[in-house]
Design a protein around this motif. Structure first.
Motif: not given
Length: 196
Positions: A1-19, A36-42
């Motif tokens: 099962m995916i830990d969405w809290t952890k995934y969202t936190k990591i995604a936010e950090g990566v997104a800020r750096r790439v932005a 969205l990619h994670v949901v598609e490849k869940q």
């Protein structure tokens, strides 16, 4: 099962750096593209149980790919105003579902030029694009931005795709207007050596 809290936190950090690396690309849009990619490849993510470092690497690749596509789209259409998914989201969030803004806005019949730009014209364009959406896409946009309800992961994916569809319709409309303006700009000056 995916830990969405952890995934969202990591995604936010990566997104800020790439932005930060891609000025003009919104971190929130990048974050949503990653999730969205994670949901598609869940199934893949649940089965692999990647460590945090590998998740960051995977998310960074997705983020850079998305930012690169967005930058290319902007450059391709930069001869005139281009709508971005971030702007479309803001228009939905802050104006589109606000009846009081529509009541006071001038209409096309008031003589306001459609090529003038600004929020009023953006709302007209957005209204036209929104009306072309399939019913389920329009419903998920209304659920999120008009009623402010939380979305399931499948609805989040549908929302992202619906926003992308609207952005394509809006920007194709911009290109079409550019072509129409060129076609109606009158006779072109002949150049030396041009044949009759």
């Amino acid at each position: 099962m995916i830990d969405w809290t952890k995934y969202t936190k990591i995604a936010e950090g990566v997104a800020r750096r790439v932005a930060d690396e891609y000025p003009g690309i919104d971190a929130e849009d990048i974050r949503q593209e990653i999730l969205l990619h994670v949901v598609e490849k869940q199934g893949v993510y649940e089965g692999a149980a990647y460590p945090d470092g590998q998740l960051r690497n995977n998310f960074r690749k997705i983020a850079i790919s998305y930012a690169g596509r967005e930058r290319y789209t902007y450059i391709y259409h930069s001869a005139e105003y281009v709508y971005t998914s971030s702007e479309v989201r803001q228009l939905f969030e802050r104006a589109f579902f606000q009846p009081e803004l529509w009541e006071t806005a001038p209409t096309k019949e008031d003589g306001v030029s459609v090529s003038a730009g600004g929020v009023v014209v953006a709302l007209w364009d957005l209204d036209r694009a929104y009306s072309t959406l399939p019913v389920l896409d329009a419903q998920v946009i209304a659920k999120r931005y008009e009623r402010g309800e939380a979305l399931s992961s499948a609805e989040t994916m549908r929302l992202s795709r619906a926003i992308d569809k609207i952005v394509r319709v809006l920007n194709n409309s911009v290109v079409k207007r550019q072509q129409e303006m060129k076609a109606h700009s009158g006779p072109q000056r002949r150049t030396v050596g041009a044949t009759a």
